[in-house]
Design a protein around this motif. Structure first.
Motif, PDB file in Angstrom:
ATOM      1  N   CYS A 143       0.833  -1.201   0.000  1.00 34.54           N
ATOM      2  CA  CYS A 143       0.000   0.000   0.000  1.00 34.54           C
ATOM      3  C   CYS A 143       0.873   1.259   0.000  1.00 34.54           C
ATOM      4  N   ASN A 144       1.918   1.269   0.809  1.00 33.64           N
ATOM      5  CA  ASN A 144       2.819   2.425   0.858  1.00 33.64           C
ATOM      6  C   ASN A 144       3.545   2.614  -0.472  1.00 33.64           C
ATOM      7  N   ARG A 162       2.336   1.958  -3.443  1.00 37.12           N
ATOM      8  CA  ARG A 162       1.400   2.456  -4.447  1.00 37.12           C
ATOM      9  C   ARG A 162       0.784   3.800  -4.084  1.00 37.12           C
ATOM     10  N   THR A 163       0.662   4.096  -2.805  1.00 39.14           N
ATOM     11  CA  THR A 163      -0.056   5.277  -2.286  1.00 39.14           C
ATOM     12  C   THR A 163      -1.371   5.522  -3.039  1.00 39.14           C
ATOM     13  N   GLU A 209      -5.462   6.191  -3.824  1.00 40.33           N
ATOM     14  CA  GLU A 209      -6.497   7.090  -3.287  1.00 40.33           C
ATOM     15  C   GLU A 209      -7.502   6.297  -2.473  1.00 40.33           C
ATOM     16  N   VAL A 218      -7.759   2.627  -0.451  1.00 41.03           N
ATOM     17  CA  VAL A 218      -7.041   1.467   0.074  1.00 41.03           C
ATOM     18  C   VAL A 218      -8.022   0.305   0.108  1.00 41.03           C
ATOM     19  N   THR A 226      -9.584   7.960   7.325  1.00 38.83           N
ATOM     20  CA  THR A 226     -10.086   7.542   6.020  1.00 38.83           C
ATOM     21  C   THR A 226     -11.600   7.486   6.076  1.00 38.83           C
ATOM     22  N   VAL A 242      -8.543   7.550   1.179  1.00 37.04           N
ATOM     23  CA  VAL A 242      -7.494   8.239   1.935  1.00 37.04           C
ATOM     24  C   VAL A 242      -7.652   9.740   1.707  1.00 37.04           C
ATOM     25  N   PRO A 289      -2.784  11.751   1.422  1.00 37.92           N
ATOM     26  CA  PRO A 289      -1.800  10.699   1.138  1.00 37.92           C
ATOM     27  C   PRO A 289      -0.638  10.730   2.135  1.00 37.92           C
ATOM     28  N   ARG A 290      -0.322   9.582   2.701  1.00 38.96           N
ATOM     29  CA  ARG A 290       0.793   9.482   3.651  1.00 38.96           C
ATOM     30  C   ARG A 290       1.168   8.015   3.804  1.00 38.96           C
ATOM     31  N   ARG A 291       2.316   7.781   4.387  1.00 39.16           N
ATOM     32  CA  ARG A 291       2.760   6.404   4.642  1.00 39.16           C
ATOM     33  C   ARG A 291       1.933   5.824   5.789  1.00 39.16           C
TER      34      ARG A 291
END
Length: 90
Positions: free
Chosen positions: A8-9, A11-12, A14, A16, A25, A34, A37-39
């Protein structure tokens, strides 16, 4: 859980989809939108999954085909509507 968070991190996205539910979220069809966007923190996601399985909730990991067969049977016999959270790649 760590692998799913890492994917997931990388691809980041929109939205999940899967076992990961980042904080802040909004639940949407087939996932979580999301807002910023963040880790995602794999430790936090693992802790959430452990708390869910230790409490009144539970976590079941099965293949998509097995899930669909079980879901059809549950819907026929109990009216329950299980939700497929994540699908493992073949």
């Amino acid at each position: 859980m760590f692998q799913e968070v890492a994917e997931c991190n990388a691809r980041t996205p929109e939205v999940v989809q899967g076992l990961v539910q980042p904080e802040d979220t909004e639940r949407v069809l087939n996932g979580y939108a999301v807002r910023t966007p963040r880790r995602i923190d794999p430790e936090a996601q693992t802790a959430l999954a452990e708390r869910a399985s230790a409490g009144s909730g539970f976590l079941v990991l099965v293949g998509a085909d097995a899930f669909r067969r079980a879901a059809r049977r549950l819907q026929r016999t109990s009216g329950c509507h299980p939700w497929l959270v994540s699908r493992a790649s073949s």
